[in-house]
Design a protein around this motif. Structure first.
Motif, short mmCIF file in Angstrom:
data_model
loop_
_atom_site.label_atom_id
_atom_site.label_comp_id
_atom_site.label_asym_id
_atom_site.label_seq_id
_atom_site.Cartn_x
_atom_site.Cartn_y
_atom_site.Cartn_z
N ASP A 133 0.84 -1.21 0.00
CA ASP A 133 0.00 0.00 0.00
C ASP A 133 0.87 1.25 0.00
OD1 ASP A 133 -2.29 -1.51 0.02
OD2 ASP A 133 -2.59 -1.37 2.20
N TRP A 134 1.93 1.28 0.82
CA TRP A 134 2.82 2.45 0.88
C TRP A 134 3.54 2.66 -0.46
CZ3 TRP A 134 5.57 1.77 6.32
CH2 TRP A 134 4.59 1.97 7.33
N CYS A 135 3.96 1.56 -1.08
CA CYS A 135 4.65 1.68 -2.36
C CYS A 135 3.71 2.20 -3.45
CB CYS A 135 5.24 0.33 -2.78
SG CYS A 135 6.72 -0.18 -1.87
N ARG A 136 2.50 1.71 -3.46
CA ARG A 136 1.54 2.16 -4.47
C ARG A 136 1.19 3.64 -4.29
NH1 ARG A 136 -3.51 -1.60 -4.54
NH2 ARG A 136 -3.99 -0.33 -6.36
N ALA A 137 1.27 4.10 -3.03
CA ALA A 137 1.01 5.52 -2.74
C ALA A 137 2.27 6.37 -2.86
CB ALA A 137 0.41 5.66 -1.34
N ALA A 138 3.39 5.75 -3.30
CA ALA A 138 4.67 6.45 -3.45
C ALA A 138 5.13 7.08 -2.14
CB ALA A 138 4.59 7.48 -4.57
N ARG A 139 4.90 6.41 -1.02
CA ARG A 139 5.30 6.93 0.30
C ARG A 139 6.62 6.30 0.71
NH1 ARG A 139 0.04 5.51 3.78
NH2 ARG A 139 1.36 6.23 5.49
N PRO A 140 7.69 7.09 0.80
CA PRO A 140 8.97 6.54 1.29
C PRO A 140 8.82 6.02 2.72
CG PRO A 140 9.29 8.67 0.24
CD PRO A 140 7.81 8.50 0.42
N ALA A 170 9.78 5.06 -5.72
CA ALA A 170 10.04 5.55 -7.08
C ALA A 170 11.33 4.97 -7.64
CB ALA A 170 10.11 7.07 -7.08
N ASP A 171 12.28 4.63 -6.75
CA ASP A 171 13.56 4.09 -7.20
C ASP A 171 13.55 2.57 -7.31
OD1 ASP A 171 14.61 6.65 -7.22
OD2 ASP A 171 15.35 6.50 -5.15
N GLN A 172 12.50 1.94 -6.75
CA GLN A 172 12.48 0.47 -6.72
C GLN A 172 11.11 -0.06 -7.15
OE1 GLN A 172 14.80 -1.69 -3.90
NE2 GLN A 172 15.21 0.12 -2.67
N PRO A 173 10.71 0.21 -8.39
CA PRO A 173 9.40 -0.28 -8.84
C PRO A 173 9.29 -1.80 -8.78
CG PRO A 173 10.71 0.51 -10.69
CD PRO A 173 11.42 0.95 -9.45
N HIS A 174 10.42 -2.48 -8.90
CA HIS A 174 10.38 -3.95 -8.84
C HIS A 174 9.91 -4.43 -7.47
CE1 HIS A 174 14.12 -3.46 -6.63
NE2 HIS A 174 14.02 -4.72 -6.26
#
Length: 374
Positions: A10-17, A106-110
């Motif tokens: 969820d945090w990654c999809r929201a682009a939250r570091p 943003a730096d680790q989409p994988h």
């Protein structure tokens, strides 16, 4: 980190570091295994655990420090405090090393994709450098169930191919563990320690015999994370209504079903029929397969007669040595539920190399160190 995959996704999809603290090494009676993680986002929200409570506050502070700027990944060690057992330390007497790093989606989409595979129930492995040069520490790559590999920004480095091969092997085995890679000019000149987090398909528990004991065992097997199949040659007994906790109920001859289904080194085969016409062809096949556990129900007299029949059927002695019979640990069990508990306890002890003896009878660390990749 996969223990908190839902929130991290969820945090990654929201682009939250966020800051990620990962247990990368344990010794003694550390309460949680390697690979367990805690994460903190920019708003101070926290998810997960690295010690069951002992050092969470100190790790939380480290995470906040890493989130404040561009601090490089850092490792910290926590252990028992002789002066004050209630100070920051592990009062259980163990030690653990934690790697704390900042993750910018943003730096680790994988990584977002890999966490999505976990939440969808598909197999994936994430390889994370936990020891090595500062410039590589914390770097990650992911390996999907189909073998495809993705890495973070600036991919294509020498370590990736070697780490991906190791991660793929661990994924196939369904194990999380640390591996050493590199250190030679032919692969990767840098010597790296890589922690491979795996999310594999659920291990299988194959229960043969549609009896009351199978109902209780299917329930505890599912609770332990197995994908449970109940199989019996009698259609009137092999029904989904009788075994609501099983993932699959099959009406077929046991040995014929086993010959046609997929098994691996994590599969547990539990034979509860104690009927020679079913047991002998089934066990003859099962004991020659690369499964993790084979157990058969019955009295000691039944076991002795069963061994004679299996020897007559030309089953090698080394195969017979794999058979757990009578099935289960000696818990004094009588009811189907108690018997299921004794069987599940034996499977767990066998899987992790436990003795099955009371912990009060032994000394040394309670938590066994997980084996590394072989």
């Amino acid at each position: 980190m996969l223990n908190i995959a839902d929130t991290l996704h969820d945090w990654c999809r929201a682009a939250r570091p966020f800051a990620l603290a990962t247990v990368v090494q344990v010794s003694g009676s550390a309460p949680l295994p390697v690979g367990t993680a805690l994460a903190v986002d920019g708003d101070g929200n926290v998810v997960g655990s690295v010690s069951g409570g002992c050092v969470e506050a100190a790790v939380y502070e480290l995470c906040q420090e890493v989130l404040k700027g561009d601090a490089p990944p850092t490792r910290a060690r926590f252990g028992y405090s002789d002066d004050d057992a209630f100070a920051v330390g592990l009062t259980c007497g163990g030690e653990l090393d934690v790697l704390v790093q900042r993750i910018d989606p943003a730096d680790q989409p994988h990584l977002t994709a890999a966490l999505g595979e976990v939440t969808s129930g598909r197999p994936v492995a994430v390889a994370q450098i936990v020891d090595g040069p500062e410039g590589l520490l914390g770097r990650t790559l992911s390996v999907s169930g189909d073998g495809s590999t993705e890495a973070g920004a600036g991919g294509g480095e020498e370590w990736e191919a070697v780490a991906a091969a190791q991660a793929g092997a661990l994924l196939r085995a369904g194990r999380t563990g640390r591996v050493e890679v590199g250190g030679d000019a032919a692969t990767c000149p840098e010597r790296l320690s890589v922690l491979v987090h795996t999310h594999a398909s659920r291990p299988r528990m194959l229960i043969f015999g549609a009896v009351d004991f199978a109902g209780a065992l299917s329930e505890i097997g599912r609770f332990l994370g197995y994908r449970v199949t109940v199989c019996d040659a009698r259609p009137v007994f092999a029904t989904a209504a009788r075994f609501p906790h099983a993932d699959e109920v099959v009406a077929d001859w046991p040995h014929r079903y086993l010959a046609a289904t997929e098994v691996d080194a994590r599969t547990a085969v539990c034979v509860l029929t104690h009927d020679a016409k079913f047991d002998v062809p089934l066990l003859r096949l099962a004991l020659g397969l690369p499964v993790g556990y084979v157990g058969a129900m019955g009295s000691r007299r039944t076991h002795t007669q069963r061994l004679e029949l299996l020897r007559t059927a030309a089953v090698p002695e080394e195969h017979l040595a794999r058979l757990h019979s009578p099935i289960g640990l000696d818990l004094g069990a009588h009811t189907p539920e108690e018997t299921a508990l004794s069987i599940a306890a034996e499977i767990t002890a066998h899987t992790h190399g436990g003795s099955g003896a009371p912990l009060s009878w032994s000394t040394g660390p309670i938590h066994r160190r997980q084996s590394a990749a072989r």
